[in-house]
Design a protein around this motif. Sequence first.
Motif, PDB file in Angstrom:
ATOM      1  N   VAL A 153      50.446  12.677  49.352  1.00 26.20           N
ATOM      2  CA  VAL A 153      51.338  13.685  49.311  1.00 26.20           C
ATOM      3  C   VAL A 153      52.418  13.364  50.651  1.00 26.20           C
ATOM      4  O   VAL A 153      51.748  12.903  51.887  1.00 26.20           O
ATOM      5  N   ASP A 161      61.837  21.459  52.306  1.00 23.23           N
ATOM      6  CA  ASP A 161      60.819  20.666  51.482  1.00 23.23           C
ATOM      7  C   ASP A 161      59.525  21.594  50.999  1.00 23.23           C
ATOM      8  O   ASP A 161      59.202  22.605  51.766  1.00 23.23           O
ATOM      9  N   GLN A 165      53.982  17.109  47.512  1.00 24.47           N
ATOM     10  CA  GLN A 165      55.049  16.237  46.514  1.00 24.47           C
ATOM     11  C   GLN A 165      54.704  14.719  46.901  1.00 24.47           C
ATOM     12  O   GLN A 165      54.374  14.247  48.072  1.00 24.47           O
ATOM     13  N   GLU A 166      54.852  13.937  45.823  1.00 29.12           N
ATOM     14  CA  GLU A 166      54.772  12.569  46.005  1.00 29.12           C
ATOM     15  C   GLU A 166      55.778  11.964  47.048  1.00 29.12           C
ATOM     16  O   GLU A 166      55.519  10.913  47.752  1.00 29.12           O
ATOM     17  N   ARG A 169      60.660  16.456  48.799  1.00 34.94           N
ATOM     18  CA  ARG A 169      62.115  17.072  47.929  1.00 34.94           C
ATOM     19  C   ARG A 169      62.012  18.295  48.151  1.00 34.94           C
ATOM     20  O   ARG A 169      61.089  18.977  48.540  1.00 34.94           O
ATOM     21  N   SER A 172      60.354  21.610  43.285  1.00 33.47           N
ATOM     22  CA  SER A 172      59.352  21.126  42.625  1.00 33.47           C
ATOM     23  C   SER A 172      59.227  21.005  41.138  1.00 33.47           C
ATOM     24  O   SER A 172      58.262  21.130  40.332  1.00 33.47           O
ATOM     25  N   TYR A 175      56.973  19.003  38.941  1.00 32.96           N
ATOM     26  CA  TYR A 175      55.721  18.718  40.027  1.00 32.96           C
ATOM     27  C   TYR A 175      54.756  19.975  40.363  1.00 32.96           C
ATOM     28  O   TYR A 175      55.663  21.100  40.408  1.00 32.96           O
ATOM     29  N   ASP A 177      53.422  22.333  42.661  1.00 35.51           N
ATOM     30  CA  ASP A 177      53.200  22.400  44.173  1.00 35.51           C
ATOM     31  C   ASP A 177      52.180  23.204  44.674  1.00 35.51           C
ATOM     32  O   ASP A 177      52.046  23.654  45.785  1.00 35.51           O
TER      33      ASP A 177
END
Length: 212
Positions: A153, A161, A165-166, A169, A172, A175, A177
């Motif tokens: 992460v 932000d 997250q990878e 960002r 989300s 993805y 969250d």
Amino acid sequence: MTLVELRTAAYDWLLMSATENLASPAELTRYINEAQRRLHRRVVMEQLNFFTATADLNEVANTATVSLPVTLYEIQFLERITGSGASAERPIPMRRIGKGNDAAHGNRVNLSSSSSNRSPLTYMVEGRTRVRLMPTPGSSQTGSLRLYYTHKVADMAADADVPFQETARTSSVGYDDLSEYHEILWKMAAQQVLAKEEDSPRYGLLKDQVMT
């Protein structure tokens, strides 16, 4: 919740503002990121696939090693999607082997009469940065291997932000969250602030207020 919302929740819980000396926004952000990494490890240990990502890897002729994504935390599995009769619709699982006799075996399997046609079906992990294919590929192939992995992460830095997250960002989309963990995040960070102030006369009052 965004990073700024996590900080605000922690400050509210501590009954303080960002202008007080107990914890600056930068310090609280550091505590939130530390809490995020601890929760990430906990979720991974529980074998929940929240952090699964994929990457297509390239083979280079006469080069045994392939670099792994920099965001890799651990490998789930590797499969061949081109070569040796494989396709994206019908991938061939790659066999993961250890050192010693297994490694020697990996170098012997899947040998063809033409060295240029070698498409490895076994691999060995070397640290967190690369894998060693066995036998060494005989030709170059782009995107021939598909890696499924658990990603790290990213630390949050910008106010917008979001956690888990990878890469950092502000959205989300696509993805997870893990919103159910957000309250735990800012409370863990607030606990760090309290721990720092354990010797302060203010600590007892704050602890009684936030623990109720």
